[in-house]
Design a protein around this motif. Structure first.
Motif, PDB file in Angstrom:
ATOM      1  N   GLU A 160       0.824  -1.215   0.000  1.00  0.00           N
ATOM      2  CA  GLU A 160       0.000   0.000   0.000  1.00  0.00           C
ATOM      3  C   GLU A 160       0.860   1.267   0.000  1.00  0.00           C
ATOM      4  O   GLU A 160       0.721   2.129   0.879  1.00  0.00           O
ATOM      5  N   PRO A 161       1.739   1.400  -0.996  1.00  0.00           N
ATOM      6  CA  PRO A 161       2.680   2.518  -0.982  1.00  0.00           C
ATOM      7  C   PRO A 161       2.023   3.884  -1.148  1.00  0.00           C
ATOM      8  O   PRO A 161       2.569   4.886  -0.711  1.00  0.00           O
ATOM      9  N   THR A 162       0.850   3.912  -1.750  1.00  0.00           N
ATOM     10  CA  THR A 162       0.219   5.212  -2.025  1.00  0.00           C
ATOM     11  C   THR A 162      -0.973   5.481  -1.109  1.00  0.00           C
ATOM     12  O   THR A 162      -1.719   6.439  -1.326  1.00  0.00           O
ATOM     13  N   ALA A 163      -1.141   4.656  -0.064  1.00  0.00           N
ATOM     14  CA  ALA A 163      -2.365   4.716   0.757  1.00  0.00           C
ATOM     15  C   ALA A 163      -2.651   6.101   1.331  1.00  0.00           C
ATOM     16  O   ALA A 163      -3.802   6.484   1.465  1.00  0.00           O
ATOM     17  N   SER A 164      -1.598   6.846   1.675  1.00  0.00           N
ATOM     18  CA  SER A 164      -1.860   8.139   2.328  1.00  0.00           C
ATOM     19  C   SER A 164      -1.661   9.326   1.385  1.00  0.00           C
ATOM     20  O   SER A 164      -1.609  10.464   1.834  1.00  0.00           O
ATOM     21  N   MET A 165      -1.546   9.044   0.091  1.00  0.00           N
ATOM     22  CA  MET A 165      -1.259  10.146  -0.849  1.00  0.00           C
ATOM     23  C   MET A 165      -2.533  10.722  -1.455  1.00  0.00           C
ATOM     24  O   MET A 165      -3.486   9.989  -1.701  1.00  0.00           O
ATOM     25  N   ASP A 166      -2.494  12.029  -1.748  1.00  0.00           N
ATOM     26  CA  ASP A 166      -3.633  12.612  -2.457  1.00  0.00           C
ATOM     27  C   ASP A 166      -3.604  12.125  -3.912  1.00  0.00           C
ATOM     28  O   ASP A 166      -2.585  11.612  -4.378  1.00  0.00           O
ATOM     29  N   PRO A 167      -4.720  12.225  -4.636  1.00  0.00           N
ATOM     30  CA  PRO A 167      -4.795  11.647  -5.982  1.00  0.00           C
ATOM     31  C   PRO A 167      -3.704  12.161  -6.925  1.00  0.00           C
ATOM     32  O   PRO A 167      -3.167  11.396  -7.747  1.00  0.00           O
ATOM     33  N   ASP A 168      -3.340  13.434  -6.796  1.00  0.00           N
ATOM     34  CA  ASP A 168      -2.327  14.007  -7.670  1.00  0.00           C
ATOM     35  C   ASP A 168      -0.960  13.388  -7.388  1.00  0.00           C
ATOM     36  O   ASP A 168      -0.267  12.918  -8.296  1.00  0.00           O
ATOM     37  N   ILE A 169      -0.578  13.341  -6.104  1.00  0.00           N
ATOM     38  CA  ILE A 169       0.723  12.783  -5.732  1.00  0.00           C
ATOM     39  C   ILE A 169       0.756  11.278  -6.000  1.00  0.00           C
ATOM     40  O   ILE A 169       1.765  10.737  -6.459  1.00  0.00           O
ATOM     41  N   ALA A 170      -0.368  10.593  -5.746  1.00  0.00           N
ATOM     42  CA  ALA A 170      -0.416   9.154  -6.008  1.00  0.00           C
ATOM     43  C   ALA A 170      -0.194   8.891  -7.492  1.00  0.00           C
ATOM     44  O   ALA A 170       0.565   7.998  -7.874  1.00  0.00           O
TER      45      ALA A 170
END
Ligand SMILES: Nc1ncnc2c1ncn2[C@@H]1O[C@H](COP(=O)(O)OP(=O)(O)OP(=O)(O)O)[C@@H](O)[C@H]1O
Ligand SMILES: [Mg+2]
Length: 241
Positions: A160-170
């Motif tokens: 889950e590397p992108t679990a805490s990222m906003d959609p743009d950063i993800a």
């Protein structure tokens, strides 16, 4: 399949009353991006921790780069790495200092240049001298990813590397990972609860449910097999039956 990077055979992990991973076998070829999907508690993190040698299997075997993990752990882990949105680094150190510790552990030559490269790749170079505790959770996730690419891993395990990222950063992060994967021909095993993300990242996915692999194929193949329009619908169908 191209050269085998991961070979898991008849792998089981039991905790007292739980069979977290239940007799699974799978293979991952060189350069593949493979998704590992499944509901909460399906056994994804347990499997990844066994692939890292953090947890010992109750039964079964793991080979990575053609070597037995039980007897070649150090050699294998020198060429692998891991990132999760839920792993913390020492908070009083700065991102640069944290990566410097890992660069020393991995014996990375020209470590200053490599740390700069990793921080710039993950677009957190401007945060390099702050205390890590002052970073947002999405920024810490990117720091974890910068750590994970520091040793040019041939195998990257991402929980889950992108679990805490906003959609743009993800979205940016997915592009960056794909770019690095192409440049270095990395093999990636990837977990996520974001099915749209998995559709864009993974060529092949394994669905785990209650510790067992219940489906396997490309996102398109699974949509056809389960007669659903999206991977999200496939997930719901598998999780609810
Ligand atoms: N150290 C432990 N001791 C006892 N049970 C554990 C331990 N670690 C995991 N489990 C259990 O094993 C099962 C699988 O957990 P795991 O963390 O692998 O699931 P997961 O697929 O990663 O779930 P999530 O999507 O919520 O991250 C769960 O039932 C969990 O409670
Ligand atoms: Mg997990």
């Amino acid at each position: 399949m191209a050269d085998l990077i991961v070979r898991v055979q008849d792998l089981t992990k039991k905790f007292e009353n739980t069979v977290a991973v239940d007799n699974i076998s799978l293979e991952i070829g060189s350069g593949e991006i493979v998704g590992l999907l499944g509901p909460n508690g399906a056994g994804k993190t347990t499997l990844i921790h066994m692939l890292l040698g953090i947890l010992l299997p109750s039964q079964g075997s793991i080979q990575i780069f053609g070597l037995d993990l039980a007897s070649h752990r150090e050699e294998i882990l020198a060429h692998a790495n891991f990132s999760s949105a839920y792993v913390m680094m020492p908070m009083s150190l700065s991102p640069w200092q944290n990566l410097n510790v890992f660069a020393k552990l991995y014996n990375i030559p020209h470590s200053g240049e490599k740390i700069e490269w990793a921080l710039k790749k993950m677009e957190i170079w401007d945060l390099k001298d702050r205390a890590t505790r002052g970073l947002s959770s999405g920024q810490i996730s990117r720091l974890n990813l910068a750590k994970a690419i520091l040793n040019d891993p041939e195998l990257l395990l991402l929980d889950e590397p992108t679990a805490s990222m906003d959609p743009d950063i993800a979205d940016k992060t997915r592009r960056i990972l794909k770019e690095i994967q192409k440049e270095h021909r990395m093999t990636i095993l990837y977990t996520s609860h974001n099915m749209a993300e998995v559709e864009t990242m993974a060529e092949r996915v394994f669905f785990l449910n209650k510790g067992k692999i219940v489906a396997e194929g490309s996102p398109k193949e699974l949509q056809n097999k389960f007669n659903q329009g999206t991977l999200e619908e496939v997930f719901l169908k598998i999780a609810r039956t």
